[in-house]
Design a protein around this motif. Structure first.
Motif, PDB file in Angstrom:
ATOM      1  N   GLN A  45      62.403  34.085  25.743  1.00 19.56           N
ATOM      2  CA  GLN A  45      62.923  34.308  24.397  1.00 19.56           C
ATOM      3  C   GLN A  45      61.789  34.296  23.377  1.00 19.56           C
ATOM      4  OE1 GLN A  45      66.332  31.908  22.943  1.00 19.56           O
ATOM      5  NE2 GLN A  45      65.219  31.904  21.012  1.00 19.56           N
ATOM      6  N   HIS A  46      60.844  33.424  23.611  1.00 22.08           N
ATOM      7  CA  HIS A  46      59.694  33.325  22.715  1.00 22.08           C
ATOM      8  C   HIS A  46      58.846  34.603  22.788  1.00 22.08           C
ATOM      9  CE1 HIS A  46      56.490  30.338  21.074  1.00 22.08           C
ATOM     10  NE2 HIS A  46      56.507  31.469  20.406  1.00 22.08           N
ATOM     11  N   HIS A  48      59.765  37.583  23.804  1.00 21.41           N
ATOM     12  CA  HIS A  48      60.520  38.708  23.227  1.00 21.41           C
ATOM     13  C   HIS A  48      60.449  38.662  21.694  1.00 21.41           C
ATOM     14  CE1 HIS A  48      61.891  39.261  27.245  1.00 21.41           C
ATOM     15  NE2 HIS A  48      62.996  38.567  27.202  1.00 21.41           N
ATOM     16  N   SER A  49      60.520  37.456  21.131  1.00 21.72           N
ATOM     17  CA  SER A  49      60.478  37.329  19.664  1.00 21.72           C
ATOM     18  C   SER A  49      59.155  37.846  19.124  1.00 21.72           C
ATOM     19  CB  SER A  49      60.627  35.864  19.241  1.00 21.72           C
ATOM     20  OG  SER A  49      61.795  35.313  19.775  1.00 21.72           O
ATOM     21  N   GLU A  50      58.081  37.563  19.854  1.00 21.31           N
ATOM     22  CA  GLU A  50      56.765  38.011  19.383  1.00 21.31           C
ATOM     23  C   GLU A  50      56.711  39.531  19.329  1.00 21.31           C
ATOM     24  OE1 GLU A  50      54.488  36.036  18.214  1.00 21.31           O
ATOM     25  OE2 GLU A  50      54.861  34.062  19.070  1.00 21.31           O
ATOM     26  N   GLY A  84      52.800  37.887  22.571  1.00 26.45           N
ATOM     27  CA  GLY A  84      53.797  38.268  23.580  1.00 26.45           C
ATOM     28  C   GLY A  84      53.148  38.315  24.959  1.00 26.45           C
ATOM     29  N   LEU A 105      65.584  41.773  28.304  1.00 31.20           N
ATOM     30  CA  LEU A 105      65.584  41.966  26.843  1.00 31.20           C
ATOM     31  C   LEU A 105      66.309  43.275  26.501  1.00 31.20           C
ATOM     32  CD1 LEU A 105      64.603  41.496  23.880  1.00 31.20           C
ATOM     33  CD2 LEU A 105      62.481  42.658  24.514  1.00 31.20           C
ATOM     34  N   LYS A 111      67.703  36.626  24.802  1.00 33.10           N
ATOM     35  CA  LYS A 111      67.696  36.700  23.335  1.00 33.10           C
ATOM     36  C   LYS A 111      66.279  36.824  22.794  1.00 33.10           C
ATOM     37  CE  LYS A 111      71.740  33.734  22.467  1.00 33.10           C
ATOM     38  NZ  LYS A 111      72.137  33.156  23.760  1.00 33.10           N
ATOM     39  N   TYR A 112      66.199  37.135  21.525  1.00 33.73           N
ATOM     40  CA  TYR A 112      64.962  36.983  20.754  1.00 33.73           C
ATOM     41  C   TYR A 112      65.385  36.342  19.437  1.00 33.73           C
ATOM     42  CZ  TYR A 112      66.647  41.263  18.540  1.00 33.73           C
ATOM     43  OH  TYR A 112      67.429  42.198  17.896  1.00 33.73           O
ATOM     44  N   SER A 113      64.400  35.875  18.661  1.00 38.50           N
ATOM     45  CA  SER A 113      64.751  35.082  17.486  1.00 38.50           C
ATOM     46  C   SER A 113      65.620  35.862  16.495  1.00 38.50           C
ATOM     47  CB  SER A 113      63.485  34.583  16.783  1.00 38.50           C
ATOM     48  OG  SER A 113      63.859  33.817  15.662  1.00 38.50           O
TER      49      SER A 113
END
Ligand code: BYC
Length: 316
Positions: A45-46, A48-50, A84, A105, A111-113
């Motif tokens: 998740q981290h 993907h958020s990046e 990422g 993803l 998920k992502y943020s």
């Protein structure tokens, strides 16, 4: 007890002792399946958020107001891609491939943020993201440098250094706008008004609704609860907003002598849940753009693989 069960018990005792002694768990060490799965979940998740987080800011690269601002923004967006990559690599040490995570993803299984589902409407949003979003990320991520899983903790050290730089550029950008013309000041204020509450949501649901916190804290993956970190972030931001000459959009924000912290108003958790369900302002756009970028980048991956194969042959 069978020999296998006795072995598993012994391994678990070694794992528990390492955690208790604040030692790092490394990729080849035995670890409980749930510990591995929870790390993959959080690290994916981290990561993907990046990479999704590159989109809202990249939206302003071609419209940056000066060459200096454009160069800074390009470097920042590139840093996020790097973050990422460190995180996907760290997740690979747990036995999951990057392809598998990207597939999850793209198909909505990971998920992502929530924060990256909001639009960047003006140039000031680049400043607000740097100040608030990177600021929230640092508050959350500095304790992750002490995460019990070695590769994740080490990746976070470098990421946090770069995020600190990002936070400062956002602050400096907002300060320039805040001290600029009346219209520039108003643009900065509007951006802060829109990004403040979503930034508080980045820390996740309140502690009594956080499914994973207790387990993750016992495993020393997380070192503080969601609410603790959210409070720390509010306490940091209030004096910074004053220095910027901007206000935070919360009439209930006030110092509590009793608690030694700033009190703040209620967060709209219905909005948070809707964004997580895919119904935020930009969810569809973000994922469509990410899938397209992945498809359009297929030739780069093929060329890199062909180069690596040839290079390998030459070495053999
Ligand atoms: N958005 O039990 P909880 C950046 C999910 S990028 C979406 O409290 P946990 C940057 C949570 O995953 C910053 N989902 O979970 C990049 C769980 O769902 P699942 C990214 C959220 O894991 C570019 C469920 O809600 N940073 O810095 O104990 C430009 C229940 O939550 C959110 C990280 O990812 C959310 N906000 O705690 C600029 C840091 N919150 O998995 C900047 C690493 C919660 O059961 N991650 N959920 O389906 C963490 O520290 C933790 O995962 C969280 C959540 C604090 C986010």
């Amino acid at each position: 007890m069978t020999t296998m069960a006795a072995d598993a018990g012994a391994y678990e005792a070694v794992f528990d002792a390492a955690l208790a002694a604040d030692e790092r768990i490394e990729p080849r060490d035995w670890m409980p399946d749930e510990y591995r799965a929870s790390l993959v979940r959080q690290m994916a998740q981290h990561a993907h958020s990046e990479i999704i987080g590159m989109q809202p800011e990249a939206n302003w690269i071609t419209r940056a107001p000066s060459l200096r601002r454009k160069a800074i923004l390009m470097a920042k967006v590139q840093d996020e891609a790097g973050h990422g990559l460190y995180l996907y690599s760290a997740a690979e040490t747990l036995g999951t491939s990057r392809d598998e995570l990207l597939d999850k993803l793209h198909s909505g299984r990971q998920k992502y943020s929530s924060i990256f589902n909001y639009p960047t409407l003006t140039w000031a949003d680049v400043g607000a993201i740097g100040w608030l979003v990177d600021g929230a990320a640092i508050t959350n991520q500095v304790p992750l440098c002490r995460c019990s899983y070695g590769p994740y903790a080490r990746a976070m050290v470098r990421i946090c250094k770069e995020e600190s730089f990002h936070q400062r550029q956002g602050y400096e950008l907002l300060l320039a706008l805040s001290r600029g013309t009346e219209a520039q000041h108003a643009m900065a204020q509007d951006a802060v008004d829109r990004w403040w509450w979503p930034s508080l949501m980045m820390f996740g649901p309140p502690d009594d609704a956080s499914a994973h916190s207790a387990r993750s804290m016992a495993w020393k993956i997380k070192r503080h609860s969601n609410d603790e970190l959210r409070q720390r972030f509010v306490d940091i931001c209030v004096p910074q907003a004053e220095s910027l000459g901007l206000t935070l959009p919360d009439p209930e924000l006030r110092w509590s002598e009793e608690r030694g912290h700033y009190d703040f108003g209620p967060i709209d958790w219905d909005e948070f849940r809707e964004v997580l369900r895919g119904n935020g302002p930009c969810n569809a756009q973000r994922i469509t753009q990410r899938r397209r970028a992945h498809e359009e980048g297929a030739w780069v991956r093929e060329a890199a693989a062909a180069y690596a194969a040839k290079h390998g042959e030459a070495q053999a």
